[in-house]
Enzyme design. Sequence first.
Site, PDB file in Angstrom:
ATOM      1  N   GLU A   1      16.556  -6.920 -62.353  1.00  0.00           N
ATOM      2  CA  GLU A   1      15.108  -7.103 -62.669  1.00  0.00           C
ATOM      3  C   GLU A   1      14.373  -6.857 -61.287  1.00  0.00           C
ATOM      4  O   GLU A   1      14.693  -7.407 -60.389  1.00  0.00           O
ATOM      5  CB  GLU A   1      14.587  -8.312 -63.227  1.00  0.00           C
ATOM      6  CG  GLU A   1      14.935  -8.763 -64.511  1.00  0.00           C
ATOM      7  CD  GLU A   1      14.343 -10.011 -65.139  1.00  0.00           C
ATOM      8  OE1 GLU A   1      13.081 -10.210 -64.924  1.00  0.00           O
ATOM      9  OE2 GLU A   1      14.977 -10.695 -65.767  1.00  0.00           O
TER      10      GLU A   1
ATOM     11  N   LYS B   1      11.981  -7.772 -58.286  1.00  0.00           N
ATOM     12  CA  LYS B   1      11.783  -9.362 -57.577  1.00  0.00           C
ATOM     13  C   LYS B   1      10.252  -9.302 -57.330  1.00  0.00           C
ATOM     14  O   LYS B   1       9.600  -8.635 -56.305  1.00  0.00           O
ATOM     15  CB  LYS B   1      12.470  -9.603 -56.426  1.00  0.00           C
ATOM     16  CG  LYS B   1      12.199 -10.864 -55.682  1.00  0.00           C
ATOM     17  CD  LYS B   1      13.269 -11.555 -54.837  1.00  0.00           C
ATOM     18  CE  LYS B   1      12.935 -12.694 -53.630  1.00  0.00           C
ATOM     19  NZ  LYS B   1      11.612 -13.572 -54.195  1.00  0.00           N
TER      20      LYS B   1
ATOM     21  N   ASP C   1       6.392 -10.151 -56.131  1.00  0.00           N
ATOM     22  CA  ASP C   1       5.864 -10.798 -54.991  1.00  0.00           C
ATOM     23  C   ASP C   1       4.846 -11.493 -55.237  1.00  0.00           C
ATOM     24  O   ASP C   1       3.558 -11.106 -54.936  1.00  0.00           O
ATOM     25  CB  ASP C   1       5.692  -9.629 -53.907  1.00  0.00           C
ATOM     26  CG  ASP C   1       5.611 -10.329 -52.457  1.00  0.00           C
ATOM     27  OD1 ASP C   1       5.942 -11.619 -52.588  1.00  0.00           O
ATOM     28  OD2 ASP C   1       5.561  -9.463 -51.456  1.00  0.00           O
TER      29      ASP C   1
ATOM     30  N   TYR D   1      10.364 -14.438 -66.528  1.00  0.00           N
ATOM     31  CA  TYR D   1      11.599 -13.947 -66.347  1.00  0.00           C
ATOM     32  C   TYR D   1      12.608 -15.058 -66.785  1.00  0.00           C
ATOM     33  O   TYR D   1      13.690 -14.573 -66.610  1.00  0.00           O
ATOM     34  CB  TYR D   1      12.024 -13.377 -65.193  1.00  0.00           C
ATOM     35  CG  TYR D   1      11.331 -14.076 -63.934  1.00  0.00           C
ATOM     36  CD1 TYR D   1      11.833 -15.315 -63.566  1.00  0.00           C
ATOM     37  CD2 TYR D   1      10.350 -13.542 -63.213  1.00  0.00           C
ATOM     38  CE1 TYR D   1      11.433 -16.093 -62.335  1.00  0.00           C
ATOM     39  CE2 TYR D   1       9.660 -14.517 -62.162  1.00  0.00           C
ATOM     40  CZ  TYR D   1      10.279 -15.533 -61.639  1.00  0.00           C
ATOM     41  OH  TYR D   1       9.625 -16.076 -60.661  1.00  0.00           O
TER      42      TYR D   1
ATOM     43  N   LYS E   1      16.680  -7.649 -50.989  1.00  0.00           N
ATOM     44  CA  LYS E   1      15.248  -7.494 -50.501  1.00  0.00           C
ATOM     45  C   LYS E   1      15.338  -6.116 -49.939  1.00  0.00           C
ATOM     46  O   LYS E   1      16.088  -5.708 -49.156  1.00  0.00           O
ATOM     47  CB  LYS E   1      14.890  -8.547 -49.443  1.00  0.00           C
ATOM     48  CG  LYS E   1      15.268  -9.998 -50.112  1.00  0.00           C
ATOM     49  CD  LYS E   1      13.883 -10.490 -50.574  1.00  0.00           C
ATOM     50  CE  LYS E   1      12.702 -10.951 -49.504  1.00  0.00           C
ATOM     51  NZ  LYS E   1      12.446 -12.224 -49.225  1.00  0.00           N
TER      52      LYS E   1
ATOM     53  N   CYS F   1     -22.035   0.158 -24.513  1.00  0.00           N
ATOM     54  CA  CYS F   1     -21.364   1.052 -25.524  1.00  0.00           C
ATOM     55  C   CYS F   1     -20.716   2.159 -25.030  1.00  0.00           C
ATOM     56  O   CYS F   1     -21.385   2.891 -24.055  1.00  0.00           O
ATOM     57  CB  CYS F   1     -22.592   1.362 -26.485  1.00  0.00           C
ATOM     58  SG  CYS F   1     -22.137   2.575 -27.780  1.00  0.00           S
TER      59      CYS F   1
ATOM     60  N   CYS G   1     -23.054   5.280 -25.916  1.00  0.00           N
ATOM     61  CA  CYS G   1     -24.355   5.566 -25.469  1.00  0.00           C
ATOM     62  C   CYS G   1     -24.927   4.651 -24.471  1.00  0.00           C
ATOM     63  O   CYS G   1     -26.231   4.828 -23.900  1.00  0.00           O
ATOM     64  CB  CYS G   1     -25.557   5.237 -26.801  1.00  0.00           C
ATOM     65  SG  CYS G   1     -25.612   3.539 -27.264  1.00  0.00           S
TER      66      CYS G   1
ATOM     67  N   CYS H   1     -23.319  -2.380 -31.042  1.00  0.00           N
ATOM     68  CA  CYS H   1     -24.252  -1.554 -30.192  1.00  0.00           C
ATOM     69  C   CYS H   1     -25.837  -1.620 -30.758  1.00  0.00           C
ATOM     70  O   CYS H   1     -25.790  -1.225 -32.000  1.00  0.00           O
ATOM     71  CB  CYS H   1     -23.668  -0.149 -30.249  1.00  0.00           C
ATOM     72  SG  CYS H   1     -25.055   0.944 -29.602  1.00  0.00           S
TER      73      CYS H   1
ATOM     74  N   CYS I   1     -27.563   6.135 -30.748  1.00  0.00           N
ATOM     75  CA  CYS I   1     -25.991   6.190 -30.578  1.00  0.00           C
ATOM     76  C   CYS I   1     -25.515   7.340 -31.261  1.00  0.00           C
ATOM     77  O   CYS I   1     -25.593   7.224 -32.430  1.00  0.00           O
ATOM     78  CB  CYS I   1     -25.794   4.584 -30.711  1.00  0.00           C
ATOM     79  SG  CYS I   1     -23.867   4.847 -30.243  1.00  0.00           S
TER      80      CYS I   1
HETATM   81  S1  IVH Z   1      14.878 -15.850 -61.396  1.00  0.00           S
HETATM   82  C1  IVH Z   1      16.476 -19.864 -59.168  1.00  0.00           C
HETATM   83  N1  IVH Z   1      13.619 -13.392 -61.566  1.00  0.00           N
HETATM   84  O1  IVH Z   1      11.881 -15.332 -56.415  1.00  0.00           O
HETATM   85  C2  IVH Z   1      15.378 -19.105 -59.592  1.00  0.00           C
HETATM   86  N2  IVH Z   1      13.110 -15.086 -59.888  1.00  0.00           N
HETATM   87  O2  IVH Z   1      13.055 -16.201 -53.697  1.00  0.00           O
HETATM   88  C3  IVH Z   1      15.439 -18.164 -60.619  1.00  0.00           C
HETATM   89  N3  IVH Z   1      11.567 -14.063 -58.489  1.00  0.00           N
HETATM   90  O3  IVH Z   1      11.662 -18.854 -57.035  1.00  0.00           O
HETATM   91  C4  IVH Z   1      14.229 -17.263 -60.852  1.00  0.00           C
HETATM   92  N4  IVH Z   1      11.052 -12.314 -59.228  1.00  0.00           N
HETATM   93  O4  IVH Z   1       9.691 -17.302 -57.934  1.00  0.00           O
HETATM   94  C5  IVH Z   1      13.757 -14.694 -60.905  1.00  0.00           C
HETATM   95  N5  IVH Z   1      12.790 -11.346 -61.613  1.00  0.00           N
HETATM   96  C6  IVH Z   1      12.833 -12.559 -61.117  1.00  0.00           C
HETATM   97  C7  IVH Z   1      11.956 -13.018 -60.188  1.00  0.00           C
HETATM   98  C8  IVH Z   1      12.384 -14.140 -59.408  1.00  0.00           C
HETATM   99  C9  IVH Z   1      10.601 -13.237 -58.384  1.00  0.00           C
HETATM  100  C10 IVH Z   1      10.853 -15.403 -57.483  1.00  0.00           C
HETATM  101  C11 IVH Z   1      11.047 -16.839 -58.070  1.00  0.00           C
HETATM  102  C12 IVH Z   1      12.050 -17.408 -57.121  1.00  0.00           C
HETATM  103  C13 IVH Z   1      11.879 -16.485 -55.774  1.00  0.00           C
HETATM  104  C14 IVH Z   1      13.079 -16.855 -55.154  1.00  0.00           C
END
Ligand code: IVH
Length: 681
Positions: free
Chosen positions: A123, A125, A127, A234, A330, A421, A424, A439, A445
């Site tokens: 899935e 990750k 942010d 998730y 990452k 400036c 000018c 300025c 200017c």
């Molecule tokens: S599963 C043990 N699924 O990333 C935590 N986490 O760097 C299990 N995060 O604390 C969480 N996307 O806040 C899971 N698809 C995803 C995620 C995800 C972002 C975050 C989550 C976690 C952090 C760790």
Amino acid sequence: MTDKPTNPGPRPAEADPETQYAWLAKALLWHNHLYYEAAEPEISDADYDRLMRDLEALEAEHPELQTPDSPTLRVGAGLRSDLAKVDHRVPMLSIENAMNEEEARVWFKRLADDAGDVELICEPKYDGLSCELVYEHGKLKVASTRGDGKTGEEVTPNVKTIKSVPTKLKGEFPDRLEVRGEVYIEKQAFAELNERLEQEGAKTYVNPRNTASGSLRQLDPRKSAARPLSAVWYQVANPEDAGLTSQSEAIEAMRGWGFVTSKDLLNDSPLQVKTLHGGDSVIELFNTYAEKRHSLPFEIDGMVVKVNDFAMQAELGVRSKSPRYLLAMKFPPEERETTCEKIEVQVGRTGAVTPVCVMTPVPVGGVTVTHASLHNADEIERLGIREGDRILVHRAGDVIPKVLRVVKSVGKQDFKFPTHCPRCESELIKLEDEVVIRCPNHLGCPAQVTGAIAHFASRTAMNIEGLAEKNIEQLLDAKLITDTASLYDLNDKRDQMVALERWGERKADKLIEEIDKSRTPTLAKFIYALGIRNVGETVAGLIANEVGSIEGLLAATAEQLNEVDGVGPIIAESVTKFLHDEHNHELIERLSKHVTPQEVKKLAAGEGKFAGMTFVFTGALTRFTRDEAEGLVRERGGKASSSVSKKTSYVIAGEKAGSKLKKANDLGVKVITEDDYAEML
Ligand code: IVH
């Protein structure tokens, strides 16, 4: 290390392990504080990760140095002392990171050794900011942030303002359900929010994640509601209570209960939630993620790989602070090293003087970066940047080029901010309530005049094609134009334009045609085109609705503008100050001889669906901000009031409505829900 975090100062160059350890621990605590509590990080995630890895490496080499409260053993944030605390029944752990393919392969190898060939589910990750929701008998009871993993902050009313969070579960559910996910802000919504803040003259946010964090962790849920927060879910933290045996089942169950999951978010995108076997296929998918991530409407910083089967997860177990069955792959940091060739000073259309780093062109995240604003003298000092230095560059929020730090100090000469400036030669000034240096020569200017004309002609303003800054400068130099209004006299100067270097008949005729086409803009675009400070596109639209015409604009008072929803006292003053300036007033009058903005249809008194009706909003709304809801009333000819009386037509009661609701009931005023109101609209 339980002391209040303080700035660690510069990193000691060649120090013994103890000194290094102390510095790293202090630095990580400090950056944790900036990130979680102040919501204003100073370093990039990649730099933070580097510090953490340095500390981990040091601890691996010198285990005797590790303290029980080492940052390597902590998960996440410090807590805001003024939000209530919530203990997580199941700790919220973090995920082991793989920063590159090699590290991921080590993980896959270990997994294969421990568990054999298992099914993996991948899935995005997200942010954002992790969040836990606890439901009892199908009703949302408590929402909390992760905090330190054991204890988080209660943010229930704030989370309830997020549209995609169900307050009641659908279908069959266990008595108690704990669901986890991420709260975030979509990229577009973030850009719009910042645009609004900028127009209001308020401080803008660094990136969507910090905005989400700051917005969710507000004491006042109305403030959260005013922010465009989204959420995705998730994880089910108590899957056994729901009879779930795998992550793919958990995703389907969550969808059934009414949660938005990765499956729903990725539905229309080239990325999908996938179940795979083996490191190779996961790495291949990860590369697709890295390639396609920018096509998603929200930010992701990697891909999470999960062992799908819960029984196998349990068998694999948890290490010190992260489970063995999860891996976060990452994306490589989009940061590049280059050389600061020159520090240039630019003058903007409002006279703001900004230092800019001109660098050896360098590709960052698919775009070649050549310049980055250094904002002001303080930032130059903070970075310690000099011409000739090797610098590290990234694109903030994946867009705006930014100098992160000096990696090698090569330059000899400190940068000196000019006193005059560069365009000018007027003496520069610093207004008391501003950080920027300006300025003051607005009319003379050349940089400001060019900037003002370029803004006037820009696509979102009068939309006159063919007026790039170079062309404007040529026309100014040849004295064919002097300001925006003089553009409309250019048709009498065709021959002189044709004779300009690199112009000719076609270019001149095309420009004259474009200028001609711009004579009937909307009033909003015309007002925006004037370049009034703090008046962006949205605000210009609000003002246009209020004043109705150029004459109305010239006659507008600060009190009148202040009354307009979305226009505060700062904007109102900025507009009237602009209009009272003799030169600006005269310029608008000259412009009005050539430009006829389209009429704005204002509702006359007694017109509109809500004419003669008064609405009072109370409690926390979830579908609109208070301003939006009241604006919608006014747009329909109604009145929005803050107090309930016998004359009130409707009270719209949101969550936790208090005394106004009581008063409405006492007076027998009709009370409706937010949904009823939306229906009426
Ligand atoms: S599963 C043990 N699924 O990333 C935590 N986490 O760097 C299990 N995060 O604390 C969480 N996307 O806040 C899971 N698809 C995803 C995620 C995800 C972002 C975050 C989550 C976690 C952090 C760790």
